[in-house]
Design an enzyme around this catalytic site. Structure first.
Site, PDB file in Angstrom:
ATOM      1  N   GLU A   1      14.537  14.856  17.343  1.00  0.00           N
ATOM      2  CA  GLU A   1      13.318  15.700  17.316  1.00  0.00           C
ATOM      3  C   GLU A   1      13.642  17.175  17.581  1.00  0.00           C
ATOM      4  O   GLU A   1      12.984  17.844  18.363  1.00  0.00           O
ATOM      5  CB  GLU A   1      12.258  15.163  18.293  1.00  0.00           C
ATOM      6  CG  GLU A   1      11.730  13.812  17.829  1.00  0.00           C
ATOM      7  CD  GLU A   1      10.401  13.397  18.433  1.00  0.00           C
ATOM      8  OE1 GLU A   1       9.866  14.127  19.277  1.00  0.00           O
ATOM      9  OE2 GLU A   1       9.896  12.340  18.036  1.00  0.00           O
TER      10      GLU A   1
HETATM   11  C1  LIG Z   1      19.532   8.008  17.339  1.00  0.00           C
HETATM   12  C2  LIG Z   1      18.888   8.921  16.359  1.00  0.00           C
HETATM   13  C3  LIG Z   1      17.618   8.660  15.885  1.00  0.00           C
HETATM   14  C4  LIG Z   1      17.041   9.487  14.910  1.00  0.00           C
HETATM   15  N1  LIG Z   1      15.832   9.155  14.347  1.00  0.00           N
HETATM   16  C5  LIG Z   1      15.397   9.843  13.271  1.00  0.00           C
HETATM   17  C6  LIG Z   1      14.257   9.408  12.522  1.00  0.00           C
HETATM   18  O1  LIG Z   1      13.623   8.418  12.864  1.00  0.00           O
HETATM   19  N2  LIG Z   1      13.895  10.110  11.416  1.00  0.00           N
HETATM   20  C7  LIG Z   1      14.585  11.221  11.016  1.00  0.00           C
HETATM   21  O2  LIG Z   1      14.226  11.806  10.010  1.00  0.00           O
HETATM   22  N3  LIG Z   1      15.653  11.680  11.703  1.00  0.00           N
HETATM   23  C8  LIG Z   1      16.083  11.003  12.792  1.00  0.00           C
HETATM   24  N4  LIG Z   1      17.190  11.454  13.496  1.00  0.00           N
HETATM   25  C9  LIG Z   1      17.848  12.663  13.059  1.00  0.00           C
HETATM   26  C10 LIG Z   1      17.811  13.793  14.059  1.00  0.00           C
HETATM   27  O3  LIG Z   1      16.564  14.402  14.068  1.00  0.00           O
HETATM   28  C11 LIG Z   1      18.954  14.718  13.669  1.00  0.00           C
HETATM   29  O4  LIG Z   1      20.120  14.085  14.133  1.00  0.00           O
HETATM   30  C12 LIG Z   1      18.850  16.085  14.214  1.00  0.00           C
HETATM   31  O5  LIG Z   1      17.863  16.769  13.521  1.00  0.00           O
HETATM   32  C13 LIG Z   1      20.162  16.866  14.125  1.00  0.00           C
HETATM   33  O6  LIG Z   1      20.808  16.726  12.904  1.00  0.00           O
HETATM   34  P1  LIG Z   1      22.379  16.407  12.869  1.00  0.00           P
HETATM   35  O7  LIG Z   1      22.612  15.247  13.771  1.00  0.00           O
HETATM   36  O8  LIG Z   1      22.760  16.267  11.471  1.00  0.00           O
HETATM   37  O9  LIG Z   1      23.052  17.664  13.536  1.00  0.00           O
HETATM   38  P2  LIG Z   1      23.463  19.039  12.825  1.00  0.00           P
HETATM   39  O10 LIG Z   1      22.323  19.577  12.073  1.00  0.00           O
HETATM   40  O11 LIG Z   1      24.749  18.837  12.114  1.00  0.00           O
HETATM   41  O12 LIG Z   1      23.691  19.979  14.081  1.00  0.00           O
HETATM   42  C14 LIG Z   1      24.875  19.922  14.872  1.00  0.00           C
HETATM   43  C15 LIG Z   1      24.716  20.876  16.050  1.00  0.00           C
HETATM   44  O13 LIG Z   1      24.553  22.196  15.581  1.00  0.00           O
HETATM   45  C16 LIG Z   1      23.400  22.786  16.154  1.00  0.00           C
HETATM   46  N5  LIG Z   1      22.826  23.720  15.169  1.00  0.00           N
HETATM   47  C17 LIG Z   1      22.574  23.499  13.863  1.00  0.00           C
HETATM   48  N6  LIG Z   1      22.063  24.609  13.307  1.00  0.00           N
HETATM   49  C18 LIG Z   1      21.983  25.546  14.269  1.00  0.00           C
HETATM   50  C19 LIG Z   1      21.528  26.888  14.339  1.00  0.00           C
HETATM   51  N7  LIG Z   1      21.049  27.540  13.289  1.00  0.00           N
HETATM   52  N8  LIG Z   1      21.587  27.528  15.517  1.00  0.00           N
HETATM   53  C20 LIG Z   1      22.054  26.904  16.619  1.00  0.00           C
HETATM   54  N9  LIG Z   1      22.484  25.643  16.610  1.00  0.00           N
HETATM   55  C21 LIG Z   1      22.454  24.969  15.463  1.00  0.00           C
HETATM   56  C22 LIG Z   1      22.490  21.638  16.495  1.00  0.00           C
HETATM   57  O14 LIG Z   1      21.625  21.992  17.571  1.00  0.00           O
HETATM   58  C23 LIG Z   1      23.499  20.567  16.903  1.00  0.00           C
HETATM   59  O15 LIG Z   1      23.833  20.746  18.246  1.00  0.00           O
HETATM   60  C24 LIG Z   1      17.748  10.635  14.471  1.00  0.00           C
HETATM   61  C25 LIG Z   1      19.012  10.921  15.000  1.00  0.00           C
HETATM   62  C26 LIG Z   1      19.589  10.075  15.914  1.00  0.00           C
HETATM   63  C27 LIG Z   1      20.964  10.403  16.412  1.00  0.00           C
END
Ligand SMILES: Cc1cc2nc3c(=O)[nH]c(=O)nc-3n(C[C@H](O)[C@H](O)[C@H](O)COP(=O)(O)OP(=O)(O)OC[C@H]3O[C@@H](n4cnc5c(N)ncnc54)[C@H](O)[C@@H]3O)c2cc1C
Length: 811
Positions: free
Chosen positions: A498
């Site tokens: 989220e």
């Molecule tokens: C257990 C679990 C349940 C989930 N459930 C759902 C679901 O039901 N539906 C759904 O749609 N999604 C779901 N998600 C997805 C979740 O919302 C995403 O994992 C999240 O949005 C982050 O994406 P990412 O993991 O690809 O990280 P990335 O986008 O690759 O980010 C990696 C890191 O970089 C940081 N970052 C990225 N861009 C920036 C920026 N511009 N400035 C500063 N920091 C930045 C992030 O904060 C993070 O720390 C789930 C994820 C998990 C792990």
């Protein structure tokens, strides 16, 4: 000189009071007349009168001001104000402005804060929490779920469905429970203290998912069909936004829906050909209905002349040919259902779009509005549950676990770890309740929801870390007896979902707040972007000079409050425990609002790249919000004296962190001159806030180490048991028995020290001798024995025979 100082003081007082144009004109006139009499040097006079005439004209003749000044500023602002993408515009426009707006004003109305209704559960909601929620918690065996079954048992799934847990937010007319936000949050919080897997399973359908989207945007037909089925658990929903390419940058999803003709139920209809690849989707492996976000394109212009229609949401039965679900990810040891979903050239009719054809391209707005609500409830509640569980068990464990002849909680080092557990939990719970209260008043607090998501989960990380340190080996060794390790393992999940935390802090809190919650900025941006330039200029002039007036007032407030130790700040109630905190917060609110404005004006659109500045200003806003919620909670609870250490620790923590965030911003400010000027106004007497001292820390530790009304209030809502065969109950039971045996144990120790009992005896032998020598009564020695047995059981950890462990292939 004296007259000059008097003039400056009068100007400061006028600025502090927010004097209007007429008052400033009068002050300037008096000032210039006096100066003309005292020092009539021709050049000085000429310059001063020129400045005076310009100022009076600006203040009192709007037409001239517009013609000669505002036009230029208008042009400059149009250039420097941040350009916003469509997704950013929708994110900023989402939700409503509430207490965050008061903080951005720089002069929060504390009466308004205290007069907001106290968040309370209805009788029916209390019955639900004490009934089905408690019953569910009692039935949950988290070890079995996470390490033996990798799923909730079928009877728990059924219990969840039968008791309406999937329809907590669904209106009663559709068969749901229609809980208030506070009750919804309280239910999630309690379940999380028992099993994070169960809490997430219950949380997701009630958070950012199909129910919420349908309730706000679904067609009547969609609501009538789906909501009763979702409420009863006949349908299991999930919502898929994230994919391998688009995580945090969710607006960049590559998933598409091409408008085309296709065959549906034997007829040719207009629909969408979908291609998607999503991952991490909670409940996807068991979902019967898939909420999906994708971008719609209409290359043949079948629906309108626009080809690129934007992000759109659909609800698709997972039985639809081509929908792929079922595979599972394993998120650490928190085994809620989570997995990928994909589909290639899956044809769906337009009826599957949430809200129908009219809502094509409105998906991002729909998601952002729902996020403003859901994000304020789910993870903040789960994190608060972790805080309460840590408070309850760490205090109890530190009281029963003895080393060096004393409970470990009596050592200063352990007290130092106990204090933030209690203090941070108090902050988390206060923020949770206040924000749920705002939701129940109809607000969609998008900025507070981002604050809560970030700060509660970060505080969970700290609190549970301290709890693990205190439990030491007892927290590390996995097994059915361990109640804290799986909460620890869930921390990275709550940090990630989220809105991942780094992104939320760096971009969202201040990035959205500065525009959304600011009293003037959005209006200025809208005026600067108006196509009718003349109308835009008029609007801009009106708002901009109000903005300038506010900044003059903020300089006056910040400086005067800084110079007077905030003593002149108004307070809503003269309560001795909270009065000074309101005053200090008033000072920092003014300083924050001023520094925000100066930063926005000096950096403009560049602020988007300066994430560290945005993050630090976001911290200021967040800590002001959190401190406000703590003060509200303390007053809502009737200002109980026993809670004073929690109040002190929590508000001092927030004030200190606000100060540090302001300081760090200035220390790294892009313009050194502005930084010096701002520092003079914001910290005229230096930085004088300190975190809580040892006395307050020790008082919180004592509060956790002894049963009391304050301890009960702090952990209220946690699943509590005193059953000796329950993981948490085992420790709580030992704690209560230990407290009951306290005076008898003291008497026994005193007798041993005085040499009244023989050396080298077992406890049983000591107790027998103590009885024979009338040192203890029968009942007292029984208490000591009971406590010792319970403690011995509570400090044990699990061990497994190799045959009991999952089989591993060595080759
Ligand atoms: C257990 C679990 C349940 C989930 N459930 C759902 C679901 O039901 N539906 C759904 O749609 N999604 C779901 N998600 C997805 C979740 O919302 C995403 O994992 C999240 O949005 C982050 O994406 P990412 O993991 O690809 O990280 P990335 O986008 O690759 O980010 C990696 C890191 O970089 C940081 N970052 C990225 N861009 C920036 C920026 N511009 N400035 C500063 N920091 C930045 C992030 O904060 C993070 O720390 C789930 C994820 C998990 C792990």
């Amino acid at each position: 000189m004296a007259l000059f100082l008097l003039f400056i003081l009068a100007a400061l007082i006028l600025a502090y009071l927010g004097g209007e144009a007429i008052a400033w004109s009068l002050l300037l006139t008096i000032g210039i007349l006096l100066y003309s009499l005292i020092d009539p040097s021709p050049l000085g006079l000429l310059l001063l009168w020129a400045g005076y005439i310009a100022a009076i004209t600006l203040l009192n003749f709007p037409d001239l001001r517009r013609q000669y000044l505002t036009t230029r500023i208008f042009g400059w602002v149009s250039r420097v104000l941040p350009g916003l993408s469509d997704t950013e515009k929708e994110a900023i426009a989402a939700g409503t402005v509430s207490w965050d707006g008061e903080l951005f004003s720089g002069k929060p109305n504390w009466h308004h804060l205290l007069n907001m209704p106290k968040p309370e559960l209805s009788d029916a909601e209390v019955a639900f929490i004490n009934g089905p929620v408690n019953e569910l918690c009692t039935q949950l065996d988290d070890w079995e779920i996470t390490h033996e079954r990798y799923d909730l048992p079928p009877e728990i799934w059924q219990f969840i469905k039968d008791n309406g847990f999937f329809g907590m937010i669904v209106p009663k007319k559709y068969g749901g429970l229609e809980l208030s936000a506070l009750a919804h949050s309280t239910a999630v919080m309690k379940i999380a203290t028992r099993s994070i897997t169960a809490a997430v399973t219950v949380m997701v359908p009630n958070s950012l998912g199909p129910s919420e989207l349908l309730m706000h945007y679904g067609t009547q037909k969609q609501r009538d069909y789906y909501l009763p089925r979702l409420a009863k658990g006949e349908e299991i929903p999930c919502f898929a936004l994230t994919g391998p390419q688009a995580g945090s940058d969710a607006g960049a999803i590559p998933d598409t829906g091409i408008v085309c003709k296709g065959e549906w139920e034997g007829k040719e209809v207009i629909g969408l050909r979908l291609n998607w690849n999503k991952r991490y989707i909670t409940l996807a492996p068991v979902a019967t209905v898939l909420g999906l976000a994708f971008k719609v394109y209409d290359p043949d212009k079948l629906l309108s002349d626009v080809v690129d229609r934007g992000v759109t949401c659909a609800l698709i039965p997972t039985s639809t040919p081509g929908v792929q679900t079922g595979a599972r990810h394993l998120p650490l040891n928190t085994v809620f259902m989570n997995g990928p979903t994909w589909g290639k050239d899956v044809f769906i009719p337009l009826d599957y779009l949430i809200g129908g054809e009219d809502f094509i391209g409105k998906g991002w707005m729909m998601l952002m509005n729902c996020l403003a609500v859901g994000r304020a409830i789910s993870l903040p509640a789960l994190a608060t549950g972790a805080g309460k569980l840590s408070s309850l068990t760490s205090g109890a464990y530190a009281r029963i676990r003895e080393q060096f002849g004393l409970p470990i909680g009596y050592f200063e080092g352990v007290k130092e770890a106990l204090a933030p557990i209690g203090g941070l939990s108090y902050i988390m719970d206060s923020a949770r309740c206040m924000t749920a209260g705002l939701l129940d008043q109809g607000e969609k607090p998008s900025v507070p929801s981002a604050i809560l998501k970030y700060h509660n989960t970060e505080k969970m990380r700290k609190v549970v870390g301290h709890a693990m340190d205190i439990h030491a080996g007892r927290g590390v060794i996995k097994g059915p007896r361990n109640y804290i390790a799986r909460v620890y393992q869930a921390i990275p999940i709550s940090i990630t979902v989220e809105g991942a935390n780094i992104l939320t802090r760096s971009l969202m809190i201040f990035g959205q707040g500065s525009i959304r919650s600011h009293p003037y900025l959005l209006k200025e941006m809208e005026a600067a972007q108006m196509e009718d330039r003349e109308k835009g200029l008029q609007e801009f002039d009106h708002v901009f000079f109000k903005h300038i007036h506010r900044n003059v007032q903020l300089v006056g407030r910040s400086l005067m409050l800084g110079l007077t130790g905030s003593l002149i700040a108004e307070v809503p109630e003269h309560h001795p425990l909270s009065k000074r905190y309101f005053q200090h917060l008033s000072r920092f609110a003014a300083a924050f609002a001023l520094l925000s404005d100066v930063t926005l004006m000096s950096l403009g659109g560049d602020l988007k790249r300066r994430e560290k500045i945005s993050a630090r200003l976001g911290d200021c806003l967040s800590y002001l919000y959190l401190a406000s919620s703590v003060l509200k909670r303390f007053h809502d609870d009737g200002c109980p004296r026993e809670d004073a250490p929690l109040l002190d620790w929590a508000v001092q923590h927030c004030l200190y962190n606000t100060q540090q965030a302001l300081h760090e911003t200035l220390k790294n400010y892009p313009s050194p001159i502005l930084a010096i000027l701002m520092r003079l106004v914001i910290f005229p007497l230096g930085r004088n806030m300190e975190p809580a001292n040892d006395i307050t820390e020790d008082a919180i530790a004592d509060l956790l180490l002894h049963p009391s009304a304050a301890r009960d209030r702090l952990v209220e809502g946690v699943y509590r048991s005193t059953q000796p065969d329950d993981p948490i109950g085992r420790v709580e039971n030992a704690f209560l028995l230990k407290i009951a045996a306290e005076s008898a144990e003291k008497a026994l120790k005193k007798a041993i020290k005085a040499g009244k009992l023989d050396e080298g005896l077992t406890l049983d032998e000591q107790l027998q001798q103590a009885r024979e020598k009338n040192i203890l009564t029968e009942s007292e020695s029984q208490k000591v024995r009971d406590a010792a047995e319970a403690v011995d059981d509570a400090i044990q950890v699990d061990h497994f025979h190799p045959d009991e462990l999952p089989v591993t292939q060595s080759d």
